[in-house]
Design an enzyme around this catalytic site. Structure first.
Site, mmCIF file in Angstrom:
data_model
loop_
_atom_site.group_PDB
_atom_site.id
_atom_site.type_symbol
_atom_site.label_atom_id
_atom_site.label_comp_id
_atom_site.label_asym_id
_atom_site.label_seq_id
_atom_site.Cartn_x
_atom_site.Cartn_y
_atom_site.Cartn_z
ATOM 1 N N ALA A 68 19.138 -12.174 -0.378
ATOM 2 C CA ALA A 68 20.020 -12.958 0.820
ATOM 3 C C ALA A 68 20.476 -14.237 -0.561
ATOM 4 O O ALA A 68 20.093 -14.569 -1.214
ATOM 5 C CB ALA A 68 19.507 -13.898 1.504
ATOM 6 N N GLY A 114 16.699 -9.405 1.649
ATOM 7 C CA GLY A 114 17.519 -8.725 2.248
ATOM 8 C C GLY A 114 17.704 -7.090 1.589
ATOM 9 O O GLY A 114 18.718 -6.537 2.363
ATOM 10 N N GLU A 117 15.442 -4.830 2.984
ATOM 11 C CA GLU A 117 15.967 -4.598 4.194
ATOM 12 C C GLU A 117 17.058 -3.369 4.600
ATOM 13 O O GLU A 117 16.485 -2.684 5.525
ATOM 14 C CB GLU A 117 15.762 -6.237 5.519
ATOM 15 N N GLU A 137 10.338 -14.038 1.731
ATOM 16 C CA GLU A 137 10.238 -15.333 2.561
ATOM 17 C C GLU A 137 9.802 -16.208 3.082
ATOM 18 O O GLU A 137 10.470 -16.434 3.067
ATOM 19 C CB GLU A 137 11.346 -14.211 4.497
#
Length: 259
Positions: A68, A114, A117, A137
Site C-alpha cells: 500500500a 496489500g 492480499e 505490516e
C-alpha cells in the site's frame, strides 16, 4: 481492444481481460484511488459477456504490487483506517474472491502487504521465478487489513501464516510453491503464457459450471457448515442448465462440447 485508465491498462482479447496496474515508478503500490478504479473495472468486466477470464498483473519487471501507499496512512485516524479496510475488502478483495469468472494473478515481482492480499483474493496465482512475497505490516506497527490474516492461513496453514505475518519476512517463489501460496512458478518470460494456457483450458469447459463451482468452494471456506448443502443444491440445479444438456450430448456423441 485496449483501454487506458488513470492507474491501469486494460486490454481485452480472445475472451481474456488483461488488467495491468500501471504505477511502475511507485512499484504499483495501492492507494484509495487505485482500489476505486480497480473496483470499477471489475464491475465492467463482470457484465461483459465477451470476457471469460482475467489476468491481473503489475507493470514493469520489479513488482506485481509492492504494498500500500504508506504516505496515505500517515494522517489516518482509527476510524478512517477502518473505513479503508472495509472499503478495500468489500469493493475489491471480496469482489475478486467471489468473481464468477476465473481470475489469475500473474505475480511478476514483489507482492507485499496489500499486493499479496490482492493476489490471494484471485482464484489462482502464477509466479515468476524472481517473485518475492510477504506481509510486512507488523514492521509498521499494524497488521494486514485487506483479508491477509484470513486468506493466508487458508492457503498455507495456520503455522506458516503466523510465521510470515509475525516475522514480516518475504519468501521466494519456490517456497511459496512448496507452501501452496502459488499454483505455479515459471521463468519470467513464460508468466503470461502460462496464465493464458490455464484460461484456455477453462474456456473449453462450462462457464456456468465454473461460476457455480467458484461459489460452492467459497461458501465452504467462509461458512463451512453450509458448504455441503450448497454443493448439493448447485449440483442438482446444474441438471436444468443448457450446458449440462450440451455436455452430456457431446460426451455420448464422442465430440467436444460447444459451451
Amino acid at each position: 481492444m485496449q483501454e487506458s485508465h488513470t492507474y491501469f491498462l486494460l486490454d481485452i482479447k480472445h475472451k481474456t481481460a488483461y488488467i495491468t496496474l500501471n504505477r511502475p515508478d511507485k512499484l504499483n503500490a495501492l492507494n484509495t484511488l487505485v482500489l476505486k478504479e480497480l473496483a470499477e473495472i471489475l464491475a465492467t468486466l463482470e457484465a461483459d459477456d465477451n470476457v471469460r477470464g482475467i489476468i491481473l498483473t503489475g507493470a514493469g519487471d520489479k513488482a506485481f504490487v509492492a504494498g500500500a501507499d504508506i504516505k496515505e496512512f500517515q494522517e489516518f485516524s482509527s476510524d478512517e483506517a477502518w473505513q479503508l479496510s472495509k472499503s478495500g475488502q468489500e469493493k475489491v478483495m471480496d469482489e475478486l474472491y467471489t468473481f464468477p469468472k476465473p481470475v489469475i494473478a500473474a505475480i511478476n515481482g514483489f507482492a507485499l502487504g496489500g499486493g499479496l492480499e490482492l493476489a490471494m483474493a484471485c482464484h489462482i496465482r502464477v509466479a515468476s521465478e524472481l517473485a518475492k512475497m510477504g506481509l510486512p505490516e507488523v514492521s509498521l506497527g499494524i497488521i494486514p487489513g485487506y483479508g491477509g490474516t484470513q486468506r493466508l492461513p487458508q492457503l498455507v496453514g495456520r503455522g506458516k501464516a503466523l510465521e510470515m505475518i509475525m516475522t514480516g519476512e518475504m519468501i521466494d517463489a519456490q517456497d511459496a510453491l512448496q507452501w501452496g501460496l502459488v499454483n505455479h512458478v515459471v521463468p519470467p518470460g513464460g508468466l503470461i503464457s502460462t496464465c493464458e494456457k490455464l484460461l484456455e483450458k477453462m474456456y473449453q469447459r462450462s462457464q456456468t459450471a465454473i461460476a457455480t463451482a467458484i461459489r460452492a468452494v467459497n461458501i465452504g471456506l467462509m461458512e463451512p457448515e453450509k458448504g455441503y448443502e450448497e454443493e448439493m443444491d448447485a449440483f442438482a440445479n446444474a441438471f436444468d442448465t443448457p450446458d449440462f444438456k450440451e455436455g452430456v450430448a457431446a460426451f455420448l456423441e464422442k465430440r467436444k462440447p460447444n459451451f
